[in-house]
Design an enzyme around this catalytic site. Structure first.
Site, PDB file in Angstrom:
ATOM      1  N   ARG A   1      30.001  52.363  27.091  1.00  0.00           N
ATOM      2  CA  ARG A   1      31.357  51.991  27.518  1.00  0.00           C
ATOM      3  C   ARG A   1      31.259  51.276  28.874  1.00  0.00           C
ATOM      4  O   ARG A   1      30.212  51.288  29.513  1.00  0.00           O
ATOM      5  CB  ARG A   1      32.278  53.214  27.594  1.00  0.00           C
ATOM      6  CG  ARG A   1      31.657  54.357  28.356  1.00  0.00           C
ATOM      7  CD  ARG A   1      32.585  55.094  29.233  1.00  0.00           C
ATOM      8  NE  ARG A   1      33.221  54.270  30.216  1.00  0.00           N
ATOM      9  CZ  ARG A   1      32.646  53.874  31.371  1.00  0.00           C
ATOM     10  NH1 ARG A   1      31.404  54.193  31.680  1.00  0.00           N
ATOM     11  NH2 ARG A   1      33.328  53.148  32.235  1.00  0.00           N
ATOM     12  N   GLY A   2      32.418  50.716  29.295  1.00  0.00           N
ATOM     13  CA  GLY A   2      32.424  49.892  30.512  1.00  0.00           C
ATOM     14  C   GLY A   2      32.283  48.446  30.068  1.00  0.00           C
ATOM     15  O   GLY A   2      31.394  48.123  29.253  1.00  0.00           O
ATOM     16  N   ALA A   3      33.154  47.568  30.600  1.00  0.00           N
ATOM     17  CA  ALA A   3      33.247  46.201  30.075  1.00  0.00           C
ATOM     18  C   ALA A   3      31.907  45.456  30.061  1.00  0.00           C
ATOM     19  O   ALA A   3      31.482  44.949  29.008  1.00  0.00           O
ATOM     20  CB  ALA A   3      34.304  45.431  30.857  1.00  0.00           C
ATOM     21  N   ASP A  28      38.784  45.164  32.971  1.00  0.00           N
ATOM     22  CA  ASP A  28      38.348  44.865  31.602  1.00  0.00           C
ATOM     23  C   ASP A  28      38.709  43.444  31.194  1.00  0.00           C
ATOM     24  O   ASP A  28      38.045  42.840  30.357  1.00  0.00           O
ATOM     25  CB  ASP A  28      38.944  45.874  30.628  1.00  0.00           C
ATOM     26  CG  ASP A  28      38.241  47.210  30.802  1.00  0.00           C
ATOM     27  OD1 ASP A  28      38.655  47.966  31.706  1.00  0.00           O
ATOM     28  OD2 ASP A  28      37.258  47.461  30.095  1.00  0.00           O
ATOM     29  N   ASN A  78      42.928  47.198  33.204  1.00  0.00           N
ATOM     30  CA  ASN A  78      41.858  48.156  33.507  1.00  0.00           C
ATOM     31  C   ASN A  78      42.274  49.519  32.946  1.00  0.00           C
ATOM     32  O   ASN A  78      43.382  49.679  32.412  1.00  0.00           O
ATOM     33  CB  ASN A  78      41.603  48.208  35.022  1.00  0.00           C
ATOM     34  CG  ASN A  78      40.338  48.977  35.364  1.00  0.00           C
ATOM     35  OD1 ASN A  78      39.270  48.688  34.814  1.00  0.00           O
ATOM     36  ND2 ASN A  78      40.431  49.969  36.221  1.00  0.00           N
TER      37      ASN A  78
HETATM   38  O1  MRU Z   1      37.289  52.828  28.193  1.00  0.00           O
HETATM   39  P1  MRU Z   1      36.182  52.466  29.139  1.00  0.00           P
HETATM   40  O2  MRU Z   1      35.512  53.646  29.736  1.00  0.00           O
HETATM   41  O3  MRU Z   1      35.198  51.479  28.531  1.00  0.00           O
HETATM   42  O4  MRU Z   1      36.944  51.704  30.310  1.00  0.00           O
HETATM   43  C1  MRU Z   1      36.197  51.218  31.356  1.00  0.00           C
HETATM   44  C2  MRU Z   1      37.011  50.684  32.449  1.00  0.00           C
HETATM   45  O5  MRU Z   1      38.227  50.584  32.378  1.00  0.00           O
HETATM   46  C3  MRU Z   1      36.270  50.164  33.613  1.00  0.00           C
HETATM   47  O6  MRU Z   1      37.008  50.360  34.778  1.00  0.00           O
HETATM   48  C4  MRU Z   1      36.028  48.677  33.416  1.00  0.00           C
HETATM   49  O7  MRU Z   1      35.405  48.453  32.185  1.00  0.00           O
HETATM   50  C5  MRU Z   1      35.198  48.100  34.474  1.00  0.00           C
HETATM   51  S1  MRU Z   1      33.533  48.651  34.319  1.00  0.00           S
HETATM   52  C6  MRU Z   1      32.585  47.910  35.456  1.00  0.00           C
END
Ligand code: MRU
Length: 357
Positions: free
Chosen positions: A46-48, A238, A248
């Site tokens: 997870r994380g963009a 995101d 986000n």
């Molecule tokens: O649902 P997730 O955990 O994938 O969401 C992640 C986020 O919202 C992060 O803040 C975003 O991806 C930035 S990660 C560098």
């Protein structure tokens, strides 16, 4: 620690299973493009930026799985796999960006191209994308660190550390770099309901980096901001629309509102691959709705707390309007409003003079 790895001997993707943290740090193999789709959907990865890099390797796996006898068959298979990968999570634009970058390599016209060549070109490009991600994070972190002062107390939302990217981090990356520069920083870690990326992942990372932190529930942020007990807010993104609206993790909007009401600056730290100039405004960004069970499955002292027939809503992201964002920190520099004018300039690194401390 590298969240996304390619095992050259076994020809498979190896990722940290983020669902198991902080109890267990376990690397798991993903051996098919469909396994990558599932891992992204289930938030194993997870994380963009991390899901973008994972999807790039997902396309490599799709190429290797293809039974296509010729280049056209292979390209057809890749196009199907690309659609599957892109649909695994709709909000973070890094996913589509990474898949399209690899598709571009596969589709590049060349007379010498055969199926084997395309497979090896795709692997080389995915590795390049992953390596670049680390370098981009480090550059972004240096810009971000210029906004952080010795003695700051920062509220941070979700997880934007090494786990959310290939390595280092975006907003947490800036905090790490500032800490390495000798600045004393405290982080108030939003627990980030419902998946608890803050209290599970960010807290786990900060502990390893030796950065002091305290976990707060998401609804405590307004209290700390209004009492002057936090003087900066940092988070990732995101997807950033052309006008600077930022999608986000759910809860970001409320945090930014409370920060603005108390005159506290709000910084989003994200690579330029999170900027989507094809989307004019934030309300046009697709917002993922996840399974309501993620909200309902809350337990206290081992017991589920909600009524047996309770229903829930679970949008995974919200949009913070550009007026609440003090600046957007990218690997190409710190961008201020008017975002519709400045974002396009910073998308192309050559068009600006990079300023770095
Ligand atoms: O649902 P997730 O955990 O994938 O969401 C992640 C986020 O919202 C992060 O803040 C975003 O991806 C930035 S990660 C560098």
């Amino acid at each position: 620690m590298r969240t996304i790895n390619w095992d050259l001997e076994k020809n498979e993707l190896v990722v940290i299973d983020q669902r198991l943290l902080p109890a267990r740090l376990k690397y798991i193999p993903l051996t098919s493009s469909e396994a990558v789709v599932d891992a992204i959907r289930e938030m194993t990865v997870r994380g963009a930026p991390a899901i973008g890099a994972a999807a790039a390797f997902g396309l490599v796996l799709a190429a290797q799985e293809s039974k296509g006898a010729n280049v056209d068959d292979l390209l057809d298979d890749l196009s199907v796999a690309a659609k599957r990968l892109k649909s695994s999570r709709p909000t973070a634009v890094n996913l589509a960006w990474a898949v399209d970058r690899l598709l571009g390599i596969a589709n590049k016209k060349s007379t010498q191209k055969d199926v084997k060549q395309i497979c090896s070109d795709l692997l080389a490009e995915a590795q390049k994308l992953a390596d670049e991600d680390i370098e981009i994070n480090k550059r972004m972190a240096k810009f971000g660190a210029t906004l952080i002062n010795d003695g700051d107390t920062i509220i941070h939302h979700c997880n934007t550390g090494a786990l959310a990217v290939v390595d280092w981090g975006t907003a947490i990356g800036a905090i790490r770099t500032a800490a390495e520069q000798g600045k004393h920083i405290r982080v108030l870690v939003d627990e980030t309901r419902p998946r608890l990326q803050g209290s599970r992942l960010t807290a786990w990372e900060l502990e390893q980096y030796g950065i002091p932190y305290e976990i707060i529930t998401d609804n405590m942020a307004g209290y700390f901001l209004s009492k002057g007990l936090a003087n900066k807010v940092l988070f990732g993104a995101d997807r950033i629309a052309a006008n600077g609206d930022v999608a986000n993790k759910i809860g970001t909007y409320m945090l930014a509102l409370a920060a603005n009401d108390n005159g506290v600056p709000v910084y989003t730290v994200a690579p330029t691959s999170s900027i989507d100039l094809t989307i004019e405004r934030g309300d046009l960004i697709p917002i993922e709705e996840r399974d309501p069970q993620e909200v309902l499955d809350i337990q206290i002292r081992g017991k589920r707390v909600v009524p047996a027939k309770a229903k829930a809503r679970n949008p995974a992201f919200d949009v913070t309007p550009n007026r609440l964002i003090t600046a957007i920190v990218t690997e190409n520099g710190i961008i201020e409003s008017p975002y519709n004018v400045n974002l396009p300039k910073y998308l192309n690194a050559q068009s600006i003079s990079l300023r770095e401390e």
